[in-house]
Every structure is written in structure tokens, then in C-alpha cells.
Design a protein around this motif. Structure first.
Motif, PDB file in Angstrom:
ATOM      1  N   GLU A  89       5.404  17.679 -15.234  1.00  0.00           N
ATOM      2  CA  GLU A  89       4.602  18.370 -14.120  1.00  0.00           C
ATOM      3  C   GLU A  89       3.480  17.486 -13.929  1.00  0.00           C
ATOM      4  N   VAL A  90       2.957  16.771 -14.762  1.00  0.00           N
ATOM      5  CA  VAL A  90       1.705  16.187 -14.448  1.00  0.00           C
ATOM      6  C   VAL A  90       2.118  14.837 -13.538  1.00  0.00           C
ATOM      7  N   LEU A  91       3.238  14.225 -13.984  1.00  0.00           N
ATOM      8  CA  LEU A  91       3.776  13.295 -12.956  1.00  0.00           C
ATOM      9  C   LEU A  91       3.886  13.699 -11.659  1.00  0.00           C
ATOM     10  N   ARG A  92       4.655  14.775 -11.316  1.00  0.00           N
ATOM     11  CA  ARG A  92       4.934  15.449  -9.960  1.00  0.00           C
ATOM     12  C   ARG A  92       3.712  15.673  -9.206  1.00  0.00           C
ATOM     13  N   LEU A  93       2.612  16.182 -10.044  1.00  0.00           N
ATOM     14  CA  LEU A  93       1.531  16.131  -9.429  1.00  0.00           C
ATOM     15  C   LEU A  93       0.610  14.985  -9.113  1.00  0.00           C
ATOM     16  N   LEU A  94       0.855  14.089  -9.716  1.00  0.00           N
ATOM     17  CA  LEU A  94       0.242  12.768  -9.622  1.00  0.00           C
ATOM     18  C   LEU A  94       0.988  12.009  -8.453  1.00  0.00           C
ATOM     19  N   ARG A  95       2.177  12.322  -8.179  1.00  0.00           N
ATOM     20  CA  ARG A  95       3.055  11.802  -7.310  1.00  0.00           C
ATOM     21  C   ARG A  95       2.410  12.433  -5.847  1.00  0.00           C
ATOM     22  N   GLU A  96       2.607  13.760  -5.902  1.00  0.00           N
ATOM     23  CA  GLU A  96       2.087  14.321  -4.797  1.00  0.00           C
ATOM     24  C   GLU A  96       0.725  13.883  -4.110  1.00  0.00           C
ATOM     25  N   ALA A  97       0.063  14.155  -5.058  1.00  0.00           N
ATOM     26  CA  ALA A  97      -1.587  13.749  -4.757  1.00  0.00           C
ATOM     27  C   ALA A  97      -1.814  12.214  -4.128  1.00  0.00           C
TER      28      ALA A  97
ATOM     29  N   ALA B  28      -9.760  10.938 -11.474  1.00  0.00           N
ATOM     30  CA  ALA B  28      -9.498   9.570 -11.036  1.00  0.00           C
ATOM     31  C   ALA B  28      -9.261   9.303  -9.520  1.00  0.00           C
ATOM     32  N   LEU B  29      -9.109  10.640  -8.902  1.00  0.00           N
ATOM     33  CA  LEU B  29      -9.059  10.914  -7.460  1.00  0.00           C
ATOM     34  C   LEU B  29     -10.320  10.815  -6.690  1.00  0.00           C
ATOM     35  N   LEU B  30     -11.509  11.224  -7.484  1.00  0.00           N
ATOM     36  CA  LEU B  30     -12.868  11.884  -7.041  1.00  0.00           C
ATOM     37  C   LEU B  30     -13.298  10.689  -5.979  1.00  0.00           C
ATOM     38  N   THR B  31     -13.379   9.565  -6.202  1.00  0.00           N
ATOM     39  CA  THR B  31     -13.847   8.618  -5.467  1.00  0.00           C
ATOM     40  C   THR B  31     -13.175   8.113  -4.237  1.00  0.00           C
ATOM     41  N   GLU B  32     -11.945   8.592  -4.294  1.00  0.00           N
ATOM     42  CA  GLU B  32     -11.060   8.221  -3.149  1.00  0.00           C
ATOM     43  C   GLU B  32     -10.491   6.727  -3.452  1.00  0.00           C
ATOM     44  N   PRO B  33     -10.177   6.418  -4.570  1.00  0.00           N
ATOM     45  CA  PRO B  33      -9.814   5.082  -4.785  1.00  0.00           C
ATOM     46  C   PRO B  33      -8.396   4.592  -3.747  1.00  0.00           C
ATOM     47  N   ALA B  34      -8.434   3.425  -3.832  1.00  0.00           N
ATOM     48  CA  ALA B  34      -7.214   2.736  -3.142  1.00  0.00           C
ATOM     49  C   ALA B  34      -6.205   2.627  -3.776  1.00  0.00           C
ATOM     50  N   LEU B  35      -6.495   2.406  -5.252  1.00  0.00           N
ATOM     51  CA  LEU B  35      -5.341   2.163  -6.166  1.00  0.00           C
ATOM     52  C   LEU B  35      -5.817   2.785  -7.698  1.00  0.00           C
ATOM     53  N   LEU B  36      -4.530   3.614  -8.168  1.00  0.00           N
ATOM     54  CA  LEU B  36      -4.634   4.060  -9.265  1.00  0.00           C
ATOM     55  C   LEU B  36      -3.970   3.599 -10.195  1.00  0.00           C
TER      56      LEU B  36
ATOM     57  N   ARG C 129       0.719  -1.103  -0.010  1.00  0.00           N
ATOM     58  CA  ARG C 129      -0.014   0.013  -0.068  1.00  0.00           C
ATOM     59  C   ARG C 129       0.969   1.360   0.065  1.00  0.00           C
ATOM     60  N   GLY C 130       0.541   2.161  -0.844  1.00  0.00           N
ATOM     61  CA  GLY C 130       1.123   3.547  -0.678  1.00  0.00           C
ATOM     62  C   GLY C 130       2.443   3.572  -1.715  1.00  0.00           C
ATOM     63  N   GLU C 131       2.743   2.590  -2.476  1.00  0.00           N
ATOM     64  CA  GLU C 131       3.791   2.430  -3.316  1.00  0.00           C
ATOM     65  C   GLU C 131       3.493   2.846  -4.834  1.00  0.00           C
ATOM     66  N   PHE C 132       4.334   3.619  -5.273  1.00  0.00           N
ATOM     67  CA  PHE C 132       4.087   4.001  -6.586  1.00  0.00           C
ATOM     68  C   PHE C 132       4.977   3.320  -7.634  1.00  0.00           C
TER      69      PHE C 132
ATOM     70  N   ARG D 112       0.660  10.338  -2.756  1.00  0.00           N
ATOM     71  CA  ARG D 112       1.529  10.321  -1.498  1.00  0.00           C
ATOM     72  C   ARG D 112       0.724  10.832  -0.432  1.00  0.00           C
ATOM     73  N   GLU D 113       0.206  12.087  -0.689  1.00  0.00           N
ATOM     74  CA  GLU D 113      -0.815  12.665   0.506  1.00  0.00           C
ATOM     75  C   GLU D 113      -2.069  11.535   0.897  1.00  0.00           C
ATOM     76  N   ARG D 114      -2.423  10.729  -0.125  1.00  0.00           N
ATOM     77  CA  ARG D 114      -3.695  10.042   0.039  1.00  0.00           C
ATOM     78  C   ARG D 114      -3.086   8.627   0.374  1.00  0.00           C
ATOM     79  N   GLN D 115      -1.956   8.160   0.505  1.00  0.00           N
ATOM     80  CA  GLN D 115      -1.483   6.943   0.588  1.00  0.00           C
ATOM     81  C   GLN D 115      -1.951   5.958  -0.402  1.00  0.00           C
ATOM     82  N   LEU D 116      -2.059   6.478  -1.688  1.00  0.00           N
ATOM     83  CA  LEU D 116      -2.613   5.761  -2.685  1.00  0.00           C
ATOM     84  C   LEU D 116      -1.429   4.978  -3.231  1.00  0.00           C
ATOM     85  N   THR D 117      -2.052   3.510  -3.652  1.00  0.00           N
ATOM     86  CA  THR D 117      -1.033   2.747  -4.398  1.00  0.00           C
ATOM     87  C   THR D 117      -1.405   3.113  -6.047  1.00  0.00           C
TER      88      THR D 117
END
Ligand code: ADP
Ligand code: ADP
Length: 230
Positions: A179-187, A155-163, A30-33, A189-194
Motif C-alpha cells: 500500500e505504501v509503495l503504491r502511494l509512493l508510486r502514484e505521488a 519527503a514530498l513537502l519541499t517538492e524535491p526533484a529526486l526521492l 527524470r521521472g523514472e522509478f 508519477r503525478e509530480r514527475q519525480l525521479t
């Protein structure tokens, strides 16, 4: 979070068989990119489709959050996709007739969530991805990078566990892609999303924590990324 055990996938078309996955085992905490690389035809999209429960393996098992996908019926699979997964695609897949904020809200509305709540959450997510002031624009009024940021917010709207992301930078120039990836990374990481991201681009892959390489349907490399590129 994700446990893939000896997954195989064979496509049959008439007499020909294509072995897209030849026995892939993979654990993603969990939380790994995780970035998945490999030449065209190596099985990347097939693996992503299996993780997204869009297709079923021929053999082996896939467990996500402790649930064995093969044991779920169609109703629970679609609920699982709707509630637990977020998808980001190469060509954004936005609805051309809807505004940015309507595109972001759509998965929530389709899942039957309250409109007012989805609207405020969508507005907040658009702000998170730097698109405040763009919410009333339609896709044809947005740049590629902006469209992909709308797709990330969606993709983040429903607060998924896995993207799951399939070549999210494949249609962007390298600066915009970063830029898009940095954003994806930050978003995420904050949400502990895999995150599992398929990419051809080595620089994009290094945004992840770990890079798995596929060739001919097998894992041929698995390494941690030492320094975060973006
Ligand atoms: P990518 O490498 O960008 O993920 P695709 O997954 O779309 O590309 O396609 C990879 C390979 O799989 C291509 O050679 C394509 O022709 C083949 N392929 C994809 N979908 C099908 C299909 N439905 N039937 C046969 N071959 C397919
Ligand atoms: P990648 O995403 O790494 O390009 P794919 O997973 O798309 O690889 O494809 C792996 C192999 O499976 C390829 O040989 C491709 O042609 C084949 N393939 C993928 N999808 C299909 C399909 N729907 N029907 C038949 N063959 C397919």
C-alpha cells in the motif's frame, strides 16, 4: 537527471580497505522509478548515500540535474539536499514528540519557508497519503504503515526533484508495504519525480519501472519491469 559515471567508494579503517563500489555507471532519466536490489554488503546503501550527497565517492563522478556533486561546496550541498532531495527510510525517522503534521512541515520550516504555507501544504499532503484525520496524532499513536505514509508526505513537502528511499518497506508487513509503495508510486508519477529505492524485497522492486542489481559493488543486472505489480 542522474548520471553516475564509474563511481567508486573505498572505506578505509586502519589498514583494511573495503571497496563498497567498484565502478558503477548508471543513468536515470527524470521521472523514472528505479529499484536497486542486491545482497547485503553489495553497495546499495553506499550508492544511495552518494546520490544523497551524504558521502563523497572515492573516484568517478555523480551528476544530478546537470550538477557535479564533487564540485559543490558544503553550503550548496546542504541547500541541494534540503531543496532538491526527499528521503524515506526503513525506520521512518519521525520526531516522536511532534504530531504527524508537524513532522511533515519540519523540512520546510528548517529551510526557512513560511509557516502558514507549510502547514496548508502539509495538511494537503497528509490527505494525499490517506491520513486526513491523523494530522494531530504523534508517531506512537500511528501504525507502521501510517508512520511511513507520514514520512512519504514529509519527503514530498519541499517538492524535491529526486526521492531516495532506503528499504521503505523493510519494517512493514507485505500488505502494508504494498500500500505504501503504491502511494509512493502514484505521488511520484503525478509530480514527475525521479525515485531511487533500495530494497531486498523482489515484489517491492517490481513497483518500479526498472531494476538495477548490484553485487560486490558492481552493476550485474539492469532490466525494465514489464508489468507494474502495484
Ligand atoms: P543494509 O544492508 O540494510 O543497507 P547497512 O547499510 O546498515 O545495511 O549495512 C550493510 C553492511 O555495512 C553491514 O555489514 C554493516 O556492518 C556495514 N556497515 C555499515 N555501516 C558501517 C560502518 N560505519 N562501519 C563499518 N561497517 C559498516
Ligand atoms: P548494502 O547496502 O548493499 O548492504 P553497503 O553499501 O552498506 O551495502 O556496504 C557495502 C560494503 O561497504 C560492505 O562491505 C560494508 O561492510 C562496507 N561499508 C559500508 N559502510 C561502511 C563504512 N562506513 N565503513 C566501512 N565499511 C563500510
Amino acid at each position: 537527471m542522474i548520471e553516475v559515471h564509474e563511481a567508486t567508494k573505498v572505506y578505509r579503517r586502519g589498514r583494511t580497505e573495503v571497496r563498497a563500489l567498484a565502478g558503477v555507471s548508471l543513468t536515470v532519466p527524470r521521472g523514472e522509478f528505479l529499484s536497486v536490489m542486491g545482497p547485503s554488503g553489495s553497495g546499495k546503501s553506499t550508492l544511495l548515500n552518494l546520490l544523497g550527497a551524504l558521502d563523497v565517492p572515492t573516484g568517478g563522478s555523480i551528476r544530478i540535474g546537470g550538477q557535479e556533486l564533487a564540485r559543490m561546496d558544503d553550503t550548496s550541498l546542504s541547500a541541494f539536499r534540503r531543496e532538491r532531495l526527499g528521503f524515506v527510510f526503513q525506520f521512518f525517522n519521525l520526531m516522536p514528540t511532534l504530531t504527524a503534521v508537524e513532522n511533515v512541515m519540519l523540512p520546510g520550516l528548517l529551510a526557512g519557508r513560511p509557516r502558514a504555507e507549510m502547514l496548508s501544504r502539509a495538511e494537503a499532503l497528509l490527505e494525499t497519503v490517506g491520513l486526513r484525520g491523523r494530522s494531530q496524532h504523534r508517531p506512537d499513536e500511528l501504525s507502521g504503515g501510517e508512520m511511513q505514509r507520514v514520512a512519504v508526505a514529509r519527503a514530498l513537502l519541499t517538492e524535491p526533484a529526486l526521492l531516495l528511499a532506503d528499504e521503505p518497506t523493510g519494517n512493514l508487513d507485505s500488505k502494508t508495504g504494498t500500500e505504501v509503495l503504491r502511494l509512493l508510486r502514484e505521488a511520484t508519477r503525478e509530480r514527475q519525480l525521479t525515485v531511487v529505492m533500495v530494497t531486498h524485497d523482489p515484489r517491492a522492486a517490481e513497483v518500479g519501472d526498472r531494476i538495477v542489481r548490484l553485487a560486490d559493488g558492481l552493476v550485474v543486472g539492469d532490466e525494465r519491469v514489464s508489468s507494474q505489480a502495484a
